[in-house]
Design a protein around this motif. Sequence first.
Motif, PDB file in Angstrom:
ATOM      1  N   VAL A 107       0.851  -1.188   0.000  1.00 41.60           N
ATOM      2  CA  VAL A 107       0.000   0.000   0.000  1.00 41.60           C
ATOM      3  C   VAL A 107       0.888   1.241   0.000  1.00 41.60           C
ATOM      4  N   SER A 108       0.328   2.328  -0.473  1.00 46.84           N
ATOM      5  CA  SER A 108       1.041   3.607  -0.451  1.00 46.84           C
ATOM      6  C   SER A 108       0.013   4.722  -0.533  1.00 46.84           C
ATOM      7  N   SER A 109       0.168   5.728   0.309  1.00 50.55           N
ATOM      8  CA  SER A 109      -0.788   6.836   0.315  1.00 50.55           C
ATOM      9  C   SER A 109      -0.064   8.175   0.235  1.00 50.55           C
ATOM     10  N   MET A 110      -0.385   8.952  -0.756  1.00 52.66           N
ATOM     11  CA  MET A 110       0.111  10.320  -0.933  1.00 52.66           C
ATOM     12  C   MET A 110       1.640  10.381  -0.988  1.00 52.66           C
ATOM     13  N   THR A 111       2.232   9.355  -1.591  1.00 56.67           N
ATOM     14  CA  THR A 111       3.688   9.293  -1.720  1.00 56.67           C
ATOM     15  C   THR A 111       4.132   9.372  -3.172  1.00 56.67           C
ATOM     16  N   PHE A 112       3.345   8.818  -4.091  1.00 54.04           N
ATOM     17  CA  PHE A 112       3.794   8.707  -5.480  1.00 54.04           C
ATOM     18  C   PHE A 112       4.098  10.070  -6.101  1.00 54.04           C
ATOM     19  N   HIS A 113       3.389  11.127  -5.705  1.00 51.32           N
ATOM     20  CA  HIS A 113       3.674  12.422  -6.328  1.00 51.32           C
ATOM     21  C   HIS A 113       5.015  12.998  -5.867  1.00 51.32           C
ATOM     22  N   THR A 161       7.850   7.040 -11.140  1.00 48.52           N
ATOM     23  CA  THR A 161       6.837   6.173 -10.540  1.00 48.52           C
ATOM     24  C   THR A 161       6.784   4.814 -11.221  1.00 48.52           C
ATOM     25  N   GLY A 162       7.159   4.748 -12.498  1.00 47.07           N
ATOM     26  CA  GLY A 162       7.201   3.462 -13.187  1.00 47.07           C
ATOM     27  C   GLY A 162       8.226   2.534 -12.559  1.00 47.07           C
ATOM     28  N   MET A 163       9.390   3.098 -12.232  1.00 49.53           N
ATOM     29  CA  MET A 163      10.412   2.307 -11.562  1.00 49.53           C
ATOM     30  C   MET A 163       9.915   1.820 -10.207  1.00 49.53           C
ATOM     31  N   LEU A 164       9.230   2.703  -9.465  1.00 48.54           N
ATOM     32  CA  LEU A 164       8.721   2.311  -8.155  1.00 48.54           C
ATOM     33  C   LEU A 164       7.716   1.174  -8.277  1.00 48.54           C
ATOM     34  N   LEU A 165       6.825   1.253  -9.253  1.00 51.49           N
ATOM     35  CA  LEU A 165       5.865   0.172  -9.450  1.00 51.49           C
ATOM     36  C   LEU A 165       6.574  -1.141  -9.770  1.00 51.49           C
ATOM     37  N   ASP A 166       7.643  -1.074 -10.564  1.00 47.66           N
ATOM     38  CA  ASP A 166       8.427  -2.274 -10.861  1.00 47.66           C
ATOM     39  C   ASP A 166       9.045  -2.843  -9.587  1.00 47.66           C
ATOM     40  N   ARG A 167       9.575  -1.969  -8.739  1.00 44.11           N
ATOM     41  CA  ARG A 167      10.215  -2.420  -7.495  1.00 44.11           C
ATOM     42  C   ARG A 167       9.188  -3.051  -6.557  1.00 44.11           C
ATOM     43  N   ILE A 168       8.011  -2.445  -6.492  1.00 45.12           N
ATOM     44  CA  ILE A 168       6.967  -3.003  -5.638  1.00 45.12           C
ATOM     45  C   ILE A 168       6.527  -4.365  -6.157  1.00 45.12           C
ATOM     46  N   PHE A 222       6.990  16.106  -7.572  1.00 44.46           N
ATOM     47  CA  PHE A 222       7.398  15.838  -8.947  1.00 44.46           C
ATOM     48  C   PHE A 222       6.221  15.622  -9.885  1.00 44.46           C
ATOM     49  N   HIS A 223       5.006  15.527  -9.340  1.00 48.18           N
ATOM     50  CA  HIS A 223       3.817  15.324 -10.165  1.00 48.18           C
ATOM     51  C   HIS A 223       2.667  16.132  -9.567  1.00 48.18           C
TER      52      HIS A 223
END
Length: 211
Positions: free
Chosen positions: A111-117, A122-129, A159-160
């Motif tokens: 889970v992640s809340s109010m962190t992706f921005h 973010t694509g790399m982060l999704l890959d890591r998750i 950043f977003h």
Amino acid sequence: MAGEKRDFNAAAATWDENPGRVKMAHDVARAIIGTIQPEPAMDVLDFGCGTGLLTLALQPHVRTITAVDSSQGMLDVLDAKIKAQGLKNVRTRRVDMEQGDELTGTFDLAVSSMTFHHIRDTGMLLDRIAGVLKPAGRIAVADLDSDEGKFHDTNEGVFHSGFDRHMMMKSFSAAGFVSVRNRTAAILPKPGPDGIVRTFTVFLMTGEKGK
């Protein structure tokens, strides 16, 4: 669009004093519980946990939660809560991927809340998750809908300007997630520096790790 990384350590001590922030975390937790229906056998990763508002709301529903953040100040606040509440199934871990740290472990749900921005790639982060999820593991990400850069008083470390849900769904799919769905998790009225109260929405996007 953003300047240098925001000093979340300095903000940690008073982070929970914002009632809107606390309510939003509870709304996101309620949306995750209603959508994912977490189970007592689940091991969970909370990426960008901050002071643990979401972590502690989910904790009673799962076996373990590993709360990850790049800010030691935020983790210190959460560690104090864990100690005060005598919790045995919550652990904290400092991970700063911009400094080369890696996500490790194996989880049923991330889970992640109010962190992706606050994340450049973010694509790399999704890959890591995806890499730390078990087969058919689930993901649930809450963040701002596109906000024209008006949500934050300063864009330091931002950043977003929120996200377009359709584009985020494509990013989930590119990272190998299937059955991607989204819903509105929270509605936030927030006064800006000009005194005008604007309404922002937070989406919850969920998916399942594909084969």
